[in-house]
Motif scaffolding. Structure first.
Motif, short mmCIF file in Angstrom:
data_model
loop_
_atom_site.label_atom_id
_atom_site.label_comp_id
_atom_site.label_asym_id
_atom_site.label_seq_id
_atom_site.Cartn_x
_atom_site.Cartn_y
_atom_site.Cartn_z
N ILE A 37 10.79 69.38 33.49
CA ILE A 37 9.14 68.97 33.56
C ILE A 37 9.94 67.68 35.07
O ILE A 37 11.28 67.12 33.93
N ILE A 94 1.09 69.47 33.03
CA ILE A 94 2.12 69.64 33.87
C ILE A 94 1.56 70.09 35.78
O ILE A 94 0.66 69.87 35.92
N ASP A 126 6.79 72.06 37.72
CA ASP A 126 6.81 71.75 36.12
C ASP A 126 7.38 73.69 35.69
O ASP A 126 6.62 74.24 36.63
#
Length: 132
Positions: free
Chosen positions: A48, A93, A98
């Motif tokens: 991430i 996300i 990500d």
């Protein structure tokens, strides 16, 4: 119970800064024991790019499995819990930045097949070339 003695799911979610995901996260709890036999072990890893999103992803995963490394969890999931986990992660996300990988380790009985699913950036199979 006395007022303030126990926090409701909404209050806990707000205090943990999980946003709308917190409501889903606390609503699903830690799973039903009756479906334990049909669960498959998943290795869930994530990359991430934003620290705030990274912390939120980690908090969600802590409710589904055991942390093995900083960005790696082992999660016993049946089909329903896998869908719940993916639904909880999806709004956190950024699809174009990500990646969350779900690697099926098979049931505890020892299935050797390897299945990898991804949220966000796609998983790219890399060839294994030995250079001598």
């Amino acid at each position: 119970m006395a007022d303030g003695a126990a926090k409701g799911a909404d209050e806990v979610a707000e205090s943990n800064d999980l946003g709308p995901v917190g409501h889903l996260y606390y609503a699903i709890g830690h799973g039903e024991r009756s479906e334990r036999m049909s669960r498959i072990r998943y290795l869930v890893s994530y990359d991430i790019s934003n620290p705030k999103r990274l912390r939120r992803v980690a908090r969600v995963l802590e409710g589904f499995g055991v942390r093995l490394q900083y960005s790696v969890f082992e999660c016993p999931l049946d089909g329903t819990r896998l869908a719940m986990l993916q639904a909880a992660l999806q709004p956190i996300i950024k699809e174009d930045e990500d990646q969350v990988l779900f690697v099926s380790l098979g049931p505890s009985s020892g299935d050797a097949s390897l299945i990898i699913d991804a949220l966000g950036l796609p998983y790219v199979v890399r060839s294994r070339v030995t250079i001598i």
